[in-house]
Write a protein that holds these residues in place. Sequence first.
Motif, PDB file in Angstrom:
ATOM      1  N   ALA A  46       0.784  -1.351  -0.125  1.00 48.44           N
ATOM      2  CA  ALA A  46      -0.232  -0.033   0.093  1.00 48.44           C
ATOM      3  C   ALA A  46       0.963   1.151  -0.013  1.00 48.44           C
ATOM      4  O   ALA A  46       0.702   2.375  -0.894  1.00 48.44           O
ATOM      5  CB  ALA A  46      -0.967   0.032   1.264  1.00 48.44           C
ATOM      6  N   ALA A  47       2.057   1.172   0.863  1.00 47.27           N
ATOM      7  CA  ALA A  47       2.981   2.489   0.653  1.00 47.27           C
ATOM      8  C   ALA A  47       3.375   2.740  -0.545  1.00 47.27           C
ATOM      9  O   ALA A  47       3.608   3.699  -0.839  1.00 47.27           O
ATOM     10  CB  ALA A  47       3.968   2.067   1.742  1.00 47.27           C
ATOM     11  N   GLN A  95      -5.842   4.345  -6.307  1.00 43.19           N
ATOM     12  CA  GLN A  95      -6.548   3.328  -5.508  1.00 43.19           C
ATOM     13  C   GLN A  95      -7.534   2.496  -6.509  1.00 43.19           C
ATOM     14  O   GLN A  95      -7.783   1.407  -6.365  1.00 43.19           O
ATOM     15  CB  GLN A  95      -7.412   3.966  -4.273  1.00 43.19           C
ATOM     16  CG  GLN A  95      -6.318   4.495  -3.155  1.00 43.19           C
ATOM     17  CD  GLN A  95      -5.116   3.240  -2.784  1.00 43.19           C
ATOM     18  OE1 GLN A  95      -5.672   2.132  -2.202  1.00 43.19           O
ATOM     19  NE2 GLN A  95      -3.936   3.425  -2.937  1.00 43.19           N
ATOM     20  N   LEU A  96      -8.228   3.680  -7.389  1.00 40.45           N
ATOM     21  CA  LEU A  96      -9.166   2.888  -8.165  1.00 40.45           C
ATOM     22  C   LEU A  96      -8.656   2.059  -9.394  1.00 40.45           C
ATOM     23  O   LEU A  96      -9.268   0.925  -9.532  1.00 40.45           O
ATOM     24  CB  LEU A  96      -9.905   4.055  -8.913  1.00 40.45           C
ATOM     25  CG  LEU A  96     -10.898   4.976  -8.218  1.00 40.45           C
ATOM     26  CD1 LEU A  96     -11.446   6.047  -8.731  1.00 40.45           C
ATOM     27  CD2 LEU A  96     -11.923   4.187  -7.803  1.00 40.45           C
ATOM     28  N   ALA A  97      -7.420   2.202  -9.529  1.00 41.78           N
ATOM     29  CA  ALA A  97      -6.628   1.638 -10.631  1.00 41.78           C
ATOM     30  C   ALA A  97      -6.017   0.150 -10.154  1.00 41.78           C
ATOM     31  O   ALA A  97      -5.881  -0.861 -10.916  1.00 41.78           O
ATOM     32  CB  ALA A  97      -5.384   2.291 -11.107  1.00 41.78           C
ATOM     33  N   ILE A  98      -5.901   0.102  -8.968  1.00 38.19           N
ATOM     34  CA  ILE A  98      -5.487  -1.390  -8.295  1.00 38.19           C
ATOM     35  C   ILE A  98      -6.745  -2.208  -7.779  1.00 38.19           C
ATOM     36  O   ILE A  98      -6.560  -3.300  -7.201  1.00 38.19           O
ATOM     37  CB  ILE A  98      -4.522  -1.289  -7.163  1.00 38.19           C
ATOM     38  CG1 ILE A  98      -5.094  -0.420  -6.122  1.00 38.19           C
ATOM     39  CG2 ILE A  98      -3.349  -0.675  -7.798  1.00 38.19           C
ATOM     40  CD1 ILE A  98      -4.150  -0.356  -4.713  1.00 38.19           C
ATOM     41  N   ARG A  99      -8.158  -1.732  -7.807  1.00 34.86           N
ATOM     42  CA  ARG A  99      -9.093  -2.565  -7.410  1.00 34.86           C
ATOM     43  C   ARG A  99      -9.167  -3.747  -8.261  1.00 34.86           C
ATOM     44  O   ARG A  99      -8.924  -3.845  -9.463  1.00 34.86           O
ATOM     45  CB  ARG A  99     -10.590  -1.583  -7.903  1.00 34.86           C
ATOM     46  CG  ARG A  99     -10.870  -0.814  -6.784  1.00 34.86           C
ATOM     47  CD  ARG A  99     -12.030  -0.233  -6.635  1.00 34.86           C
ATOM     48  NE  ARG A  99     -12.481   0.595  -5.694  1.00 34.86           N
ATOM     49  CZ  ARG A  99     -13.772   1.107  -5.659  1.00 34.86           C
ATOM     50  NH1 ARG A  99     -14.661   1.057  -6.555  1.00 34.86           N
ATOM     51  NH2 ARG A  99     -14.034   1.758  -4.482  1.00 34.86           N
ATOM     52  N   GLY A 100      -9.565  -4.845  -7.506  1.00 34.04           N
ATOM     53  CA  GLY A 100      -9.677  -6.333  -8.052  1.00 34.04           C
ATOM     54  C   GLY A 100      -8.409  -6.860  -7.932  1.00 34.04           C
ATOM     55  O   GLY A 100      -8.337  -7.985  -8.680  1.00 34.04           O
ATOM     56  N   PRO A 158      -2.890  -4.429  -1.544  1.00 31.81           N
ATOM     57  CA  PRO A 158      -3.740  -3.929  -0.421  1.00 31.81           C
ATOM     58  C   PRO A 158      -3.998  -2.545  -0.594  1.00 31.81           C
ATOM     59  O   PRO A 158      -3.238  -1.552  -1.136  1.00 31.81           O
ATOM     60  CB  PRO A 158      -2.937  -3.976   0.874  1.00 31.81           C
ATOM     61  CG  PRO A 158      -1.367  -4.130   0.417  1.00 31.81           C
ATOM     62  CD  PRO A 158      -1.499  -4.777  -1.001  1.00 31.81           C
ATOM     63  N   ALA A 159      -5.184  -2.007  -0.249  1.00 37.88           N
ATOM     64  CA  ALA A 159      -5.769  -0.608  -0.406  1.00 37.88           C
ATOM     65  C   ALA A 159      -4.926   0.121   0.928  1.00 37.88           C
ATOM     66  O   ALA A 159      -4.650  -0.111   1.834  1.00 37.88           O
ATOM     67  CB  ALA A 159      -7.214  -0.333  -0.282  1.00 37.88           C
ATOM     68  N   ALA A 160      -4.920   1.523   0.223  1.00 36.59           N
ATOM     69  CA  ALA A 160      -4.392   2.384   1.423  1.00 36.59           C
ATOM     70  C   ALA A 160      -5.420   3.165   1.811  1.00 36.59           C
ATOM     71  O   ALA A 160      -5.805   4.051   1.082  1.00 36.59           O
ATOM     72  CB  ALA A 160      -3.077   3.404   0.682  1.00 36.59           C
TER      73      ALA A 160
END
Length: 256
Positions: free
Chosen positions: A54-55, A130-135, A139-141
């Motif tokens: 996430a970092a 964050q939207l680009a790594i959905r799915g 891990p979300a930040a």
Amino acid sequence: MNGYGFRHAVRMERIKLSSVRSTWWLAISAVVSMAAAGAGVGLGYRSHTPVATAAQILNNSLGGAIVAQLLLGALGVLMVTGEYGTGMIRSTFAAVPRRRIVLAAKVAVCGGAALTVGLAASFAGYLSGQLAIRGTAIPAASLTDPAILRAVVLTGVYLGATALIGVGVGAIVRHSGAAIGTLFALMFVPMIVAGLFGESGIAVGRFVPLLMLLNSIAVTSPIPGLFSGWLSALLMCGYAAMAILCGGMLLRHRDA
């Protein structure tokens, strides 16, 4: 400082700022550049091996601030030099003879606008990443994490301070092209010089704006040897105050 005169000057500056087309283009471009950088980072890490943290996503998503700082810095410069270029500065000083009130109004209006745009750009970079790594397994930040929220907010503060440095440089130089060139040099040349000294350059590099941004402000964990994110942001505000003070002193003693 006369309260009525200051309020009158602020109203004038708001009208001028909002009526200039370049203001909107620079502000929109700053937000778009941050959002594009965040999305690009997120998309690039979707298939990355090993899985990014996430970092990592956050730190790189806020990297668009390198471009956004130049755009908002230019906005700050043009807040002053635009009037010198058109000759409107004489009308401004005729309407508000006390030049320090004029500069204070420019600082107030530009500072408020740039901070708002800076925070919007910073959150745009964060959200697009964050939207680009959905799915994915990345891990979300979450903004509930103090380190994540601090990095996002302080990046916006840094961008706002850069615009105020631009106001100060504009008041010192007064010519748009030269002032923007000076501002860009102040942002990049010290970083290059500090890099020539390798690890020993950290003692100097922690005072350099761009290095503070990339290694202390727009990151979850500052690099050892550098100031904390909060202290680095405060130092940027100090740089802005010094630039404005120098510009104000020259503004009082030079002809329009």
